[in-house]
Design an enzyme around this catalytic site. Structure first.
Site, PDB file in Angstrom:
ATOM      1  N   LYS A 194       0.884  -1.001   0.172  1.00 13.86           N
ATOM      2  CA  LYS A 194       0.167  -0.092  -0.194  1.00 13.86           C
ATOM      3  C   LYS A 194       0.917   1.154  -0.201  1.00 13.86           C
ATOM      4  CE  LYS A 194      -1.696   3.199   2.569  1.00 13.86           C
ATOM      5  NZ  LYS A 194      -1.806   4.264   1.555  1.00 13.86           N
ATOM      6  N   GLU A 233       9.768   2.422  10.790  1.00 12.46           N
ATOM      7  CA  GLU A 233      10.604   3.478  10.466  1.00 12.46           C
ATOM      8  C   GLU A 233       9.739   4.680  10.616  1.00 12.46           C
ATOM      9  OE1 GLU A 233      13.747   3.233  10.288  1.00 12.46           O
ATOM     10  OE2 GLU A 233      13.899   1.221  10.367  1.00 12.46           O
ATOM     11  N   CYS A 278      13.710  11.440   6.147  1.00 13.78           N
ATOM     12  CA  CYS A 278      13.622  11.267   7.726  1.00 13.78           C
ATOM     13  C   CYS A 278      15.227  11.473   8.328  1.00 13.78           C
ATOM     14  CB  CYS A 278      12.993   9.779   8.231  1.00 13.78           C
ATOM     15  SG  CYS A 278      13.530   8.446   7.086  1.00 13.78           S
ATOM     16  N   GLU A 303       9.534  16.885  14.669  1.00 19.25           N
ATOM     17  CA  GLU A 303      10.166  16.857  13.206  1.00 19.25           C
ATOM     18  C   GLU A 303       9.089  17.655  12.186  1.00 19.25           C
ATOM     19  OE1 GLU A 303       9.136  13.164  10.959  1.00 19.25           O
ATOM     20  OE2 GLU A 303      11.304  13.161  10.512  1.00 19.25           O
TER      21      GLU A 303
HETATM   22  P1  ADP Z   1       3.107  10.784   6.261  1.00 21.77           P
HETATM   23  O1  ADP Z   1       3.110  12.189   7.029  1.00 21.77           O
HETATM   24  O2  ADP Z   1       4.713  10.676   5.790  1.00 21.77           O
HETATM   25  O3  ADP Z   1       2.153  10.795   4.910  1.00 21.77           O
HETATM   26  P2  ADP Z   1       1.695   8.622   7.412  1.00 21.77           P
HETATM   27  O4  ADP Z   1       2.062   8.080   8.705  1.00 21.77           O
HETATM   28  O5  ADP Z   1       0.519   9.513   7.269  1.00 21.77           O
HETATM   29  O6  ADP Z   1       2.949   9.925   7.239  1.00 21.77           O
HETATM   30  O7  ADP Z   1       1.486   7.868   6.191  1.00 21.77           O
HETATM   31  C1  ADP Z   1       2.617   6.833   5.795  1.00 21.77           C
HETATM   32  C2  ADP Z   1       1.782   5.622   5.220  1.00 21.77           C
HETATM   33  O8  ADP Z   1       0.921   5.138   6.298  1.00 21.77           O
HETATM   34  C3  ADP Z   1       1.057   6.031   4.167  1.00 21.77           C
HETATM   35  O9  ADP Z   1       0.909   4.861   3.240  1.00 21.77           O
HETATM   36  C4  ADP Z   1      -0.553   6.129   4.656  1.00 21.77           C
HETATM   37  O10 ADP Z   1      -1.519   5.942   3.760  1.00 21.77           O
HETATM   38  C5  ADP Z   1      -0.573   5.150   5.877  1.00 21.77           C
HETATM   39  N1  ADP Z   1      -1.521   5.152   6.760  1.00 21.77           N
HETATM   40  C6  ADP Z   1      -1.999   6.276   7.371  1.00 21.77           C
HETATM   41  N2  ADP Z   1      -2.827   6.229   8.047  1.00 21.77           N
HETATM   42  C7  ADP Z   1      -2.839   4.761   8.258  1.00 21.77           C
HETATM   43  C8  ADP Z   1      -3.658   4.009   9.286  1.00 21.77           C
HETATM   44  N3  ADP Z   1      -4.595   4.148  10.137  1.00 21.77           N
HETATM   45  N4  ADP Z   1      -3.496   2.570   9.124  1.00 21.77           N
HETATM   46  C9  ADP Z   1      -2.572   2.019   8.037  1.00 21.77           C
HETATM   47  N5  ADP Z   1      -1.849   2.956   7.277  1.00 21.77           N
HETATM   48  C10 ADP Z   1      -2.010   4.301   7.562  1.00 21.77           C
END
Ligand code: ADP
Length: 479
Positions: free
Chosen positions: A172, A247, A281, A380
């Site tokens: 994903k 990470e 990061c 961050e």
């Molecule tokens: P960023 O600020 O780098 O977008 P996120 O943690 O929001 O960081 O996103 C990193 C990944 O985690 C993306 O692929 C995002 O769609 C996914 N993601 C966000 N929310 C969830 C969740 N509740 N469960 C699983 N994956 C998620």
């Protein structure tokens, strides 16, 4: 323009909604329309991966080598085109996009080799007549959740070891960058993989990602992203006993000492604070400088920042591309505002820039006169915003470098062997750089951090086997 589809059980399938992939250097440029999967499709992808696992786990190392090696060769042959797609959808300068595609090709080739090098250990038992073999086995179905800042490299460094060691995959990617993930999976889909071994489900984290976290059929989850989401991943995986690795963020220190070669220090800090728009990061966000060299360092840093070319990622000579989207730009500006209110002084930058195309351009910003307890030094920002903290001595600098919730990468800039050696030993970080930028790593060695930056087994290099396999201890009575 057709829609780019999800890949489930070896078929390209329509989604339940559409992701409009916009170029952050030029918001009038639609990179493509991508299928957004829903929870039911995510379930179908997981089931396909589970069904494909028994046969895939029994393939020979040579079969897996051939497939990963072929994918690596195609990625390398098409690195310019893939790099351009990446630069267009994420905003990284074209040369960096091509560099990232090249790295992904190398990663696939490295893990092709790891597939045939997988090893176990034979030991004598403490009991008579018994032999012991400690062998590695794949985990099963692995869920890979990836962020937007390295849209080709991160899916590559999770997918390649997962497949090399015999797991099946549901990927994903982040919603902002489906194009790069689609391109890599499309290459894999023609490299000889049986149906269901790799599945791509694009879409929202809260729907697709959450469905992966909650599925009893996903045996392990590898996540890269924000600290907040990482905590949700951990919680969901602990609840149902799934293996996971995280990470997350960084607040990486760069410690510049009085005896540094200033041009080395300035170039390293300029690179790791602002290149790739600070959206790494491993970016240096806290530059800690001893008092004897502080003023000269700041003067040279600002002079170098003034020469940086901030522009459309595809523009020749662009050094810093746009911020990835409006939401991230608002976050960067919010922190610039917070810094000012906290009493930090903006030595340069921080304002929106207009370019020939309408994109999210921000002049890289450097704060001086900051204290380590300010919010801009604790949290961050994930943008082209760095701070300078003035200290009296190496010892004070080291203490401040380590005074953070994170621990991914840490750099020291010095010509003193004593200080370099001491810092290498005492910096509380997973990666330490001496006279090098805190960002920029090799693929054949472990990547990861301590404290709030990472959790679980290290990624990349030979250590990747730790996460993507489990060990089986086999005892046999030889008579
Ligand atoms: P960023 O600020 O780098 O977008 P996120 O943690 O929001 O960081 O996103 C990193 C990944 O985690 C993306 O692929 C995002 O769609 C996914 N993601 C966000 N929310 C969830 C969740 N509740 N469960 C699983 N994956 C998620």
């Amino acid at each position: 323009m057709g829609q780019f589809k999800n890949f489930i059980g070896g078929e390209w399938v329509e989604g339940e909604a559409v992701i409009r992939n916009i170029n952050p250097s030029d918001i009038t440029d639609l990179v493509g329309e991508y299928a957004a999967a829903g929870a039911a499709q995510t379930k179908a992808a997981i089931e396909a991966a589970a069904a494909a696992f028994p046969a895939w786990s029994m393939t020979t190392p040579q079969q897996r080598f051939d497939i990963l090696d072929a994918a690596g060769s195609e990625i390398l042959a098409r690195k310019e085109e893939l790099g351009r797609l990446l630069a267009r959808e994420e905003g990284k300068p074209l040369a960096d996009g091509i560099g990232e595609a090249t790295r992904a090709g190398h990663i696939f080739k490295f893990f092709a080799g790891e597939a045939v090098r997988i090893e176990g250990t034979a030991l004598a038992s403490i009991r008579p007549g018994i032999d012991i073999n400690v062998m590695r086995e794949p985990m099963g179905v692995v869920g890979l959740i990836t962020p937007w800042n390295f849209p080709i490299a991160i899916p590559a460094w999770k997918m390649a070891p997962a497949l090399a060691f015999g797991n099946t995959v549901v990927l994903k990617p982040a919603e902002l960058v489906p194009g790069s993930a689609y391109a890599i999976v499309e290459i894999l889909s023609r490299a000889g993989l049986p149906k269901g071994v790799v599945n791509l489900v694009m879409g929202k984290g809260s729907i697709v990602g959450q469905a992966m976290l909650d599925s009893p059929h996903v045996n392990a989850v590898s996540f890269t992203g924000s600290t907040g989401t990482g905590a949700r991943v951990a919680e969901a995986c602990v609840k149902r006993g799934a293996k996971f690795q995280l990470e997350m963020g960084g607040k990486n220190p760069a410690l510049v000492l009085d005896d540094a070669d200033l041009s080395v220090a300035v170039n390293a800090c300029l690179n790791s604070a602002f290149f790739q728009t600070g959206q790494r990061c491993t970016a240096s966000s806290r530059i800690i400088v001893t008092k004897g060299v502080h003023d000269a360092f700041v003067e040279q840093m600002v002079a170098a920042m003034k020469t940086l070319k901030v522009d459309n990622a595809l523009e020749p000579g662009c050094q810093v591309g746009p911020v990835v989207d409006a939401r991230q730009l608002a976050q960067d500006e919010k922190y610039i505002d917070i810094g000012r209110k906290e009493g930090a002084e903006l030595a340069w930058g921080g304002e929106r820039l207009n370019r020939a195309t309408d994109g999210f351009f921000l002049q890289p910003a450097l704060f001086v006169n900051t204290k380590n307890d300010m919010q801009i030094n604790r949290e961050e920002i994930f943008g082209p915003v760095a701070t300078v903290i003035k200290v009296d001595s190496y010892e004070e600098g080291l203490a401040i470098a380590n005074d953070t919730a994170f621990g991914l990468s840490a750099g020291v800039y010095t010509t003193s062997l004593k200080h370099a050696a001491h810092f290498r030993r005492n910096a509380k970080a997973g990666m330490v750089m001496v006279n090098l930028p805190t960002a920029g790593v090799d693929y054949h060695v472990p990547f990861g951090g301590t404290k709030g930056s990472s959790y679980g087994a290290r990624e990349q290099g030979r250590q990747a086997v730790e996460f993507f396999t489990t060990t089986k201890t086999q005892y046999s009575f030889a008579g």
